[in-house]
Design an enzyme around this catalytic site. Structure first.
Site, PDB file in Angstrom:
ATOM      1  N   GLU A 187       0.865  -1.191   0.000  1.00  0.00           N
ATOM      2  CA  GLU A 187       0.000   0.000   0.000  1.00  0.00           C
ATOM      3  C   GLU A 187       0.892   1.230   0.000  1.00  0.00           C
ATOM      4  O   GLU A 187       2.087   1.129   0.319  1.00  0.00           O
ATOM      5  CB  GLU A 187      -0.861   0.016   1.273  1.00  0.00           C
ATOM      6  CG  GLU A 187      -1.768  -1.186   1.410  1.00  0.00           C
ATOM      7  CD  GLU A 187      -2.639  -1.113   2.670  1.00  0.00           C
ATOM      8  OE1 GLU A 187      -2.491  -0.156   3.459  1.00  0.00           O
ATOM      9  OE2 GLU A 187      -3.452  -2.028   2.835  1.00  0.00           O
TER      10      GLU A 187
ATOM     11  N   GLY B 183       4.953  -0.446   2.559  1.00  0.00           N
ATOM     12  CA  GLY B 183       5.846  -1.039   1.568  1.00  0.00           C
ATOM     13  C   GLY B 183       6.741  -2.036   2.283  1.00  0.00           C
ATOM     14  O   GLY B 183       6.333  -3.164   2.565  1.00  0.00           O
ATOM     15  N   SER B 184       7.958  -1.570   2.648  1.00  0.00           N
ATOM     16  CA  SER B 184       8.842  -2.441   3.431  1.00  0.00           C
ATOM     17  C   SER B 184       8.201  -2.781   4.771  1.00  0.00           C
ATOM     18  O   SER B 184       8.347  -3.898   5.282  1.00  0.00           O
ATOM     19  CB  SER B 184      10.189  -1.737   3.673  1.00  0.00           C
ATOM     20  OG  SER B 184      10.910  -1.674   2.462  1.00  0.00           O
TER      21      SER B 184
ATOM     22  N   GLY C 139       8.000 -16.306  -3.220  1.00  0.00           N
ATOM     23  CA  GLY C 139       8.127 -15.314  -4.292  1.00  0.00           C
ATOM     24  C   GLY C 139       9.568 -14.870  -4.499  1.00  0.00           C
ATOM     25  O   GLY C 139       9.995 -14.615  -5.632  1.00  0.00           O
TER      26      GLY C 139
ATOM     27  N   ILE D 219      30.880  -3.109 -21.561  1.00  0.00           N
ATOM     28  CA  ILE D 219      31.539  -3.909 -22.597  1.00  0.00           C
ATOM     29  C   ILE D 219      31.088  -3.448 -23.992  1.00  0.00           C
ATOM     30  O   ILE D 219      31.881  -3.381 -24.929  1.00  0.00           O
ATOM     31  CB  ILE D 219      31.249  -5.421 -22.385  1.00  0.00           C
ATOM     32  CG1 ILE D 219      32.006  -5.907 -21.136  1.00  0.00           C
ATOM     33  CG2 ILE D 219      31.614  -6.251 -23.617  1.00  0.00           C
ATOM     34  CD1 ILE D 219      31.585  -7.282 -20.648  1.00  0.00           C
TER      35      ILE D 219
ATOM     36  N   GLY E 199      30.206  -0.482 -24.715  1.00  0.00           N
ATOM     37  CA  GLY E 199      30.577   0.921 -24.931  1.00  0.00           C
ATOM     38  C   GLY E 199      29.346   1.721 -25.344  1.00  0.00           C
ATOM     39  O   GLY E 199      28.248   1.504 -24.828  1.00  0.00           O
ATOM     40  N   GLY E 200      29.530   2.617 -26.327  1.00  0.00           N
ATOM     41  CA  GLY E 200      28.419   3.468 -26.775  1.00  0.00           C
ATOM     42  C   GLY E 200      27.231   2.670 -27.272  1.00  0.00           C
ATOM     43  O   GLY E 200      26.072   3.073 -27.113  1.00  0.00           O
TER      44      GLY E 200
ATOM     45  N   GLU F  96       9.166  -7.428  -3.946  1.00  0.00           N
ATOM     46  CA  GLU F  96       9.107  -8.623  -3.076  1.00  0.00           C
ATOM     47  C   GLU F  96      10.155  -8.544  -1.966  1.00  0.00           C
ATOM     48  O   GLU F  96      10.731  -9.564  -1.549  1.00  0.00           O
ATOM     49  CB  GLU F  96       9.159  -9.900  -3.905  1.00  0.00           C
ATOM     50  CG  GLU F  96       7.966  -9.950  -4.868  1.00  0.00           C
ATOM     51  CD  GLU F  96       7.693 -11.269  -5.493  1.00  0.00           C
ATOM     52  OE1 GLU F  96       7.929 -12.296  -4.851  1.00  0.00           O
ATOM     53  OE2 GLU F  96       7.222 -11.272  -6.662  1.00  0.00           O
TER      54      GLU F  96
HETATM   55  N1  CAA Z   1       7.347 -17.080   7.734  1.00  0.00           N
HETATM   56  C1  CAA Z   1       6.383 -17.257   8.680  1.00  0.00           C
HETATM   57  N2  CAA Z   1       6.105 -16.326   9.634  1.00  0.00           N
HETATM   58  C2  CAA Z   1       6.834 -15.173   9.612  1.00  0.00           C
HETATM   59  C3  CAA Z   1       7.836 -14.933   8.650  1.00  0.00           C
HETATM   60  C4  CAA Z   1       8.091 -15.934   7.679  1.00  0.00           C
HETATM   61  N3  CAA Z   1       9.022 -15.801   6.733  1.00  0.00           N
HETATM   62  N4  CAA Z   1       8.376 -13.719   8.875  1.00  0.00           N
HETATM   63  C5  CAA Z   1       7.741 -13.211   9.952  1.00  0.00           C
HETATM   64  N5  CAA Z   1       6.798 -14.096  10.391  1.00  0.00           N
HETATM   65  C6  CAA Z   1       5.903 -13.965  11.532  1.00  0.00           C
HETATM   66  C7  CAA Z   1       6.700 -13.791  12.814  1.00  0.00           C
HETATM   67  O1  CAA Z   1       7.082 -15.052  13.345  1.00  0.00           O
HETATM   68  C8  CAA Z   1       5.705 -13.082  13.698  1.00  0.00           C
HETATM   69  O2  CAA Z   1       4.791 -14.040  14.179  1.00  0.00           O
HETATM   70  P1  CAA Z   1       4.148 -13.969  15.676  1.00  0.00           P
HETATM   71  O3  CAA Z   1       3.115 -12.902  15.613  1.00  0.00           O
HETATM   72  O4  CAA Z   1       3.562 -15.317  15.873  1.00  0.00           O
HETATM   73  O5  CAA Z   1       5.272 -13.628  16.602  1.00  0.00           O
HETATM   74  C9  CAA Z   1       4.968 -12.186  12.725  1.00  0.00           C
HETATM   75  O6  CAA Z   1       5.141 -12.769  11.427  1.00  0.00           O
HETATM   76  C10 CAA Z   1       5.472 -10.765  12.713  1.00  0.00           C
HETATM   77  O7  CAA Z   1       6.864 -10.821  12.401  1.00  0.00           O
HETATM   78  P2  CAA Z   1       7.832  -9.588  12.597  1.00  0.00           P
HETATM   79  O8  CAA Z   1       7.622  -9.013  13.980  1.00  0.00           O
HETATM   80  O9  CAA Z   1       9.202 -10.019  12.204  1.00  0.00           O
HETATM   81  O10 CAA Z   1       7.228  -8.535  11.550  1.00  0.00           O
HETATM   82  P3  CAA Z   1       7.715  -7.071  11.152  1.00  0.00           P
HETATM   83  O11 CAA Z   1       6.543  -6.185  11.140  1.00  0.00           O
HETATM   84  O12 CAA Z   1       8.901  -6.685  11.959  1.00  0.00           O
HETATM   85  O13 CAA Z   1       8.115  -7.269   9.593  1.00  0.00           O
HETATM   86  C11 CAA Z   1       9.567  -7.703   7.723  1.00  0.00           C
HETATM   87  C12 CAA Z   1       9.092  -8.077   9.158  1.00  0.00           C
HETATM   88  C13 CAA Z   1      10.533  -8.829   7.347  1.00  0.00           C
HETATM   89  C14 CAA Z   1      10.249  -6.370   7.651  1.00  0.00           C
HETATM   90  C15 CAA Z   1       8.329  -7.736   6.767  1.00  0.00           C
HETATM   91  O14 CAA Z   1       7.505  -6.599   7.000  1.00  0.00           O
HETATM   92  C16 CAA Z   1       8.730  -7.740   5.298  1.00  0.00           C
HETATM   93  O15 CAA Z   1       9.034  -8.796   4.746  1.00  0.00           O
HETATM   94  N6  CAA Z   1       8.696  -6.574   4.628  1.00  0.00           N
HETATM   95  C17 CAA Z   1       8.884  -6.501   3.182  1.00  0.00           C
HETATM   96  C18 CAA Z   1       7.547  -6.683   2.505  1.00  0.00           C
HETATM   97  C19 CAA Z   1       7.693  -7.070   1.066  1.00  0.00           C
HETATM   98  O16 CAA Z   1       8.488  -7.936   0.698  1.00  0.00           O
HETATM   99  N7  CAA Z   1       6.828  -6.460   0.232  1.00  0.00           N
HETATM  100  C20 CAA Z   1       6.761  -6.773  -1.157  1.00  0.00           C
HETATM  101  C21 CAA Z   1       5.309  -6.971  -1.544  1.00  0.00           C
HETATM  102  S1  CAA Z   1       4.931  -7.870  -2.990  1.00  0.00           S
HETATM  103  C22 CAA Z   1       5.502  -6.989  -4.308  1.00  0.00           C
HETATM  104  O17 CAA Z   1       6.632  -6.628  -4.344  1.00  0.00           O
HETATM  105  C23 CAA Z   1       4.577  -6.627  -5.418  1.00  0.00           C
HETATM  106  C24 CAA Z   1       4.512  -7.488  -6.575  1.00  0.00           C
HETATM  107  O18 CAA Z   1       3.444  -7.573  -7.141  1.00  0.00           O
HETATM  108  C25 CAA Z   1       5.701  -8.182  -7.169  1.00  0.00           C
END
Ligand code: CAA
Length: 381
Positions: A127, A131-132, A242, A337, A339-340, A363
């Site tokens: 959204e 994002g991240s 993904g 490699i 160049g232009g 992703e």
């Molecule tokens: N597998 C299973 N569970 C997971 C997990 C995983 N890989 N990663 C985290 N969790 C679980 C945790 O265990 C935790 O569970 P509990 O509530 O039971 O404790 C819960 O999820 C929350 O975890 P975090 O506290 O670690 O979460 P966070 O808010 O700190 O976020 C983050 C972690 C890794 C930063 C995550 O927000 C993230 O991956 N961000 C990037 C998002 C992303 O990749 N977006 C791309 C979208 S798709 C796209 O790009 C569009 C397209 O169309 C191609």
């Protein structure tokens, strides 16, 4: 330790390589220049079983393993990174969660059509403010009798306007944080579901990224995917898959950069000989080839971990991080490699350069991959 691909994996690699060379390569420049989605190509890839590769055959998929899936995405992206991401998103971000968390009814209604190539899927997590920090979901889902009513906007959604099935995440209970997020299956044509801005991008111009807009969008409660409040976990587990796909896409772009660099280095003469006989060019090509092979090992290892039922979150993040940064570096070297000639649109390496960049972003950015890897290794995984 066996590094050899199986007979079936080699067959899939060869089949997709030939398809990409014969059917995609000849039209890619035109489609990219026009920003036209390769609908016919996607349809043909569906017919040869590439849209739902790891979905069992009885559900309309290809019944393949994840290693085969990486081979297919690499070969497709070697010809066209836009087609690569459309296919990757369908396989990993749409088919995987439906296969893993869907009920039998949901699989029959929503998974089979996107696995057998009748239609496409998309994944609505990102959204404008999430994002991240994917947990910051502003899209809300409110239970109303036997229905849910969804309001919010998703953006940068790959396959948005060309898909029929959408995996959408929404906040059901903000007080519960990530445990308040739920996943829903949306269909094109659901009342209150429309599309907003279609993005005009630097690269992957033949793929579609657009907004999904939900205004009092009413869907039956039976469209919930998995359990209430488990949406964030579903999103994270899905992104782990993904990321193997995006890493394979990056690998394909890097391989194409090397292919074209080799061809050019053998043909282009300067100082009375092909530039491939010059030490500086040899060094660049040798480094590219080595880095590509290292990325390929990481990608196949992550896929093998998934196929073997082992944890693969860290491995997928490593593969995506390394392959995407390597693809950017390889595409940069390919231009140098050439160049232009590398800087003009008569040669495809300028496209590889523009396409490679997104693999470091979507992703999960490289920064997010490093965070995932760091959290894993610091906790001893
Ligand atoms: N597998 C299973 N569970 C997971 C997990 C995983 N890989 N990663 C985290 N969790 C679980 C945790 O265990 C935790 O569970 P509990 O509530 O039971 O404790 C819960 O999820 C929350 O975890 P975090 O506290 O670690 O979460 P966070 O808010 O700190 O976020 C983050 C972690 C890794 C930063 C995550 O927000 C993230 O991956 N961000 C990037 C998002 C992303 O990749 N977006 C791309 C979208 S798709 C796209 O790009 C569009 C397209 O169309 C191609």
């Amino acid at each position: 330790m066996d590094f050899a691909l199986s007979k079936e994996q080699l067959m899939i690699q060869q089949m997709v390589r030939e398809f990409a060379q014969n059917e995609i390569e000849p039209i890619v420049a035109e489609y990219e220049a026009e920003g036209r989605f390769p609908e016919e190509i996607i349809k043909r890839l569906g017919e040869i079983g590439i849209l739902g590769m790891t979905v069992p055959k009885e559900l309309g998929g290809g019944g393949c393993d994840t290693v085969s899936y990486t081979l297919a995405i690499e070969e497709i992206s070697r010809a066209c990174a836009s087609t690569g991401i459309a296919v990757s998103v369908n396989n990993s971000l749409a088919c995987f969660p439906l296969l893993t968390f869907g009920t039998d009814e949901q699989k029959a209604e929503f998974l089979t059509p996107i696995a057998n190539g009748s239609s496409l899927g998309a994944f609505g997590l990102t959204e404008p403010s999430a994002g991240s920090d994917a947990a910051m979901q502003q899209t809300v889902a409110v239970k109303d009798g036997d229905d849910y009513v969804i309001n919010g906007i998703k953006h940068f959604i790959t396959n948005a306007t060309v898909a029929e099935v959408y995996i959408v995440f929404a906040m059901e209970d903000k007080s519960k944080g990530t445990r308040g997020i739920t996943t829903f299956i949306l269909k094109k044509g659901d009342p209150g579901f429309t599309f907003g801005t279609i993005e005009d991008k630097l690269g992957i111009r033949a793929s579609i990224q657009a907004e999904l807009v939900f205004e009092n969008c009413r869907i039956p409660a039976s469209r919930m995917l998995g359990q209430s409040g488990k949406g964030f976990k579903i999103a994270m587990m899905t992104l782990d898959v993904g990321r193997i796909g995006v890493a394979s896409q990056a690998l394909g772009i890097a391989q194409a950069s090397l292919d074209r660099s080799i061809q050019f280095a053998n043909e282009r003469e300067q100082f009375g000989k092909p530039i491939g006989r010059l030490g500086a060019i040899q060094e660049a090509v040798a480094n590219m080839a080595t880095d590509i092979e290292a990325a390929r090992m990481l990608v196949r290892y992550a896929a093998w971990c998934k196929d073997s039922g082992k944890p693969f979150s860290k491995e997928a993040a490593m593969a995506k991080l390394f392959a995407s940064e390597m693809a950017m570096a390889s595409a940069t070297k390919a231009i140098q490699i050439h160049g232009g000639y590398g800087y003009i649109k008569d040669y495809p390496v300028e496209r590889y350069f523009r396409d490679a960049k997104i693999t470091e972003i979507y992703e999960g950015t490289s920064e997010i991959q490093r965070l995932v890897i760091a959290l894993n290794v610091l906790s001893g995984k």
